[in-house]
Write a protein that holds these residues in place. Structure first.
Motif, PDB file in Angstrom:
ATOM      1  N   PRO A 162       0.816  -1.215   0.000  1.00 22.14           N
ATOM      2  CA  PRO A 162       0.000   0.000   0.000  1.00 22.14           C
ATOM      3  C   PRO A 162       0.847   1.262   0.000  1.00 22.14           C
ATOM      4  O   PRO A 162       1.981   1.276   0.488  1.00 22.14           O
ATOM      5  N   LYS A 163       0.261   2.323  -0.521  1.00 19.74           N
ATOM      6  CA  LYS A 163       0.919   3.623  -0.450  1.00 19.74           C
ATOM      7  C   LYS A 163       0.685   4.270   0.909  1.00 19.74           C
ATOM      8  O   LYS A 163       1.519   5.038   1.389  1.00 19.74           O
ATOM      9  N   MET A 164      -0.423   3.909   1.550  1.00 14.31           N
ATOM     10  CA  MET A 164      -0.784   4.582   2.790  1.00 14.31           C
ATOM     11  C   MET A 164      -1.511   3.619   3.721  1.00 14.31           C
ATOM     12  O   MET A 164      -2.239   2.738   3.264  1.00 14.31           O
ATOM     13  N   LEU A 165      -1.297   3.812   5.017  1.00 12.21           N
ATOM     14  CA  LEU A 165      -2.007   3.080   6.066  1.00 12.21           C
ATOM     15  C   LEU A 165      -2.639   4.113   6.979  1.00 12.21           C
ATOM     16  O   LEU A 165      -1.949   4.985   7.521  1.00 12.21           O
ATOM     17  N   TYR A 166      -3.954   4.034   7.146  1.00 14.76           N
ATOM     18  CA  TYR A 166      -4.673   5.000   7.981  1.00 14.76           C
ATOM     19  C   TYR A 166      -5.137   4.322   9.262  1.00 14.76           C
ATOM     20  O   TYR A 166      -5.834   3.303   9.228  1.00 14.76           O
ATOM     21  N   LEU A 167      -4.756   4.905  10.409  1.00  9.49           N
ATOM     22  CA  LEU A 167      -5.106   4.340  11.709  1.00  9.49           C
ATOM     23  C   LEU A 167      -5.634   5.426  12.647  1.00  9.49           C
ATOM     24  O   LEU A 167      -5.199   6.579  12.592  1.00  9.49           O
ATOM     25  N   ILE A 168      -6.564   5.032  13.509  1.00 11.77           N
ATOM     26  CA  ILE A 168      -6.944   5.844  14.674  1.00 11.77           C
ATOM     27  C   ILE A 168      -6.510   5.014  15.879  1.00 11.77           C
ATOM     28  O   ILE A 168      -7.289   4.230  16.413  1.00 11.77           O
ATOM     29  N   PRO A 169      -5.270   5.145  16.311  1.00  8.26           N
ATOM     30  CA  PRO A 169      -4.730   4.205  17.298  1.00  8.26           C
ATOM     31  C   PRO A 169      -5.307   4.341  18.695  1.00  8.26           C
ATOM     32  O   PRO A 169      -5.234   3.388  19.484  1.00  8.26           O
ATOM     33  N   THR A 170      -5.866   5.514  19.015  1.00  8.50           N
ATOM     34  CA  THR A 170      -6.276   5.769  20.395  1.00  8.50           C
ATOM     35  C   THR A 170      -7.761   6.081  20.464  1.00  8.50           C
ATOM     36  O   THR A 170      -8.210   7.105  19.932  1.00  8.50           O
ATOM     37  N   TYR A 171      -8.525   5.186  21.107  1.00  9.82           N
ATOM     38  CA  TYR A 171      -9.975   5.336  21.282  1.00  9.82           C
ATOM     39  C   TYR A 171     -10.647   5.550  19.916  1.00  9.82           C
ATOM     40  O   TYR A 171     -11.324   6.544  19.670  1.00  9.82           O
ATOM     41  N   GLY A 172     -10.456   4.582  19.039  1.00  8.88           N
ATOM     42  CA  GLY A 172     -10.868   4.711  17.645  1.00  8.88           C
ATOM     43  C   GLY A 172     -12.341   5.005  17.460  1.00  8.88           C
ATOM     44  O   GLY A 172     -13.183   4.668  18.279  1.00  8.88           O
ATOM     45  N   ASN A 173     -12.617   5.657  16.359  1.00  7.13           N
ATOM     46  CA  ASN A 173     -13.985   5.904  15.898  1.00  7.13           C
ATOM     47  C   ASN A 173     -14.233   5.001  14.700  1.00  7.13           C
ATOM     48  O   ASN A 173     -13.589   5.173  13.678  1.00  7.13           O
TER      49      ASN A 173
END
Length: 396
Positions: A162-173
């Motif tokens: 992948p070109k990009m990895l998107y994460l919400i690591p803390t208390y994800g929505n």
């Protein structure tokens, strides 16, 4: 009219569409993803507004630099240092019109049609829509209570490059999950190994209920030399100060940041200088720690109250992991006792009973789990939460 082909890749937000159903008087809404406006420090913001107008009224009411209001960039760099990212200089961040614009700028600068982007399953709905708008092929990485499963993530990165990895690591929505410390370090290692930009979206990290979460990927990046070159961090004041100010920021490698500034010039020239000056004075006045302490206490009480009500009223028909921060409980209908096990089927029945939530399926870029649902405890007090959960049980 013939619209741009890229609009064929997206549709309107399922959450925004749900809001159209909420005009019924007396409805209890667990659907919103926004903070409680009743907890805004109105007096503190009023003082900051007056200071902005008094000290440099002309500047605050004028166009500003695309990169952001200098005083706010300095305050945000200090704010990040207080959270462990000690080496962020003001010139290493730009101010955006909410963190949503930061995501849009990243998508504009990084994504060409057909590029692979890995997202969590589930993840922030607006991120899915944004990345698809620019032609990304999204790949879903599974999560558990400790965030993205890095062993599976490594397999997906090796397969898809992948070109990009998107994460919400803390208390994800919407998941509420928090990536463990060990997994955070592994994500940074994988970013470096596969030369993949990791986007850390962190609007909820300050909203912890008890112990603080692990350090952000940004704060941990010095422990994985070279990983900072493959990391972008998005922050926001919307959940902790005021959503209406529409202020976020983007920290990224210099070359990427320069491209983002160029794209922002095309979009809005600059984020509201008046809003930025107001926030700069607010942060400089030192009121944020007390504001955060109050918000954390209230949200912790509401999260606990909702969890207790769900256990009491729905019992085995619902399953969830109590959140340790953020704004949401992510739950799954089990079908126990012959109850409904499809959240999209339950949603209109719930609205008829006077309570609203968001079905979980739209938060997946692939293979949605229709039994899941997101419940926000942020904008309802404890009596409303208990009444809303009772209505939910009646709909089930």
């Amino acid at each position: 009219m013939q619209f741009a082909d890229r609009l064929n890749q997206v549709e309107t937000s399922a959450i925004r569409d749900l809001f159209k159903l909420l005009g019924k008087p007396g409805i209890v809404s667990f659907a919103g993803g926004f903070p409680d406006s009743a907890m805004c420090d109105v007096e503190g913001i009023r003082t900051a507004v007056n200071a902005a107008l008094t000290e440099d009224g002309g500047g605050a009411l004028q166009y500003g630099a695309t990169e952001g209001y200098p005083a706010l960039r300095e305050q945000l760099a200090s704010f990040m240092a207080g959270k462990g990212a000690q080496d962020v200089a003001p010139e290493q961040l730009i101010v955006t019109t909410g963190s949503q614009q930061a995501l849009d700028l990243l998508a504009k600068t990084m994504i060409s049609p057909g590029d692979k982007v890995i997202v969590e399953g589930p993840t922030f709905l607006a991120a899915i829509q944004c990345f698809r708008l620019y032609g990304a092929q999204l790949v879903s990485a599974p999560i558990d209570a400790q965030g993205v499963q890095t062993d599976v993530l490594e397999q997906l990165m090796a397969q898809h490059r992948p070109k990009m990895l998107y994460l919400i690591p803390t208390y994800g929505n919407p998941s509420g999950a928090t990536l463990s410390l060990a997994r955070r370090k592994r994500v940074l290692e994988l970013a470096l190994q596969y030369q993949c930009l990791v986007v850390e979206d962190d609007p909820y990290g300050d909203l912890y209920f008890d112990a603080p979460p692990p350090p952000s990927l940004l704060a941990l990046s010095p422990q994985v030399p070279g990983s900072r070159e493959w990391l972008a961090h998005c922050g926001s004041l919307s959940k902790v100060l005021s959503a209406g100010l529409r202020l976020g920021w983007l920290i990224a490698p210099p070359e990427l940041l320069a491209k983002a500034v160029m794209c922002k010039q095309f979009s809005d020239a600059n984020t509201s200088t008046f809003a930025q000056a107001t926030a700069a004075h607010y942060l400089r006045a030192g009121r944020m720690p007390a504001t955060l302490a109050h918000v954390r206490k209230v949200y912790a009480e509401r999260a606990a109250g909702m969890g207790q009500a769900l256990r009491r009223e729905l019992g085995a028909a619902i399953d969830f992991v109590p959140p340790q921060g953020g704004l949401f409980i992510w739950a799954r209908l089990t079908g126990a006792g012959g109850k409904i096990a499809d959240a999209q089927e339950l949603s209109p029945r719930a609205v008829e009973k006077g309570v609203a939530f968001v079905p979980g399926a739209p938060f997946y870029c692939a293979n949605p789990d229709r039994a899941t649902l997101r419940l926000s405890f942020a904008t309802a007090d404890l009596p409303k939460i208990e009444e809303g959960v009772r209505r939910l049980a009646q709909a089930l």
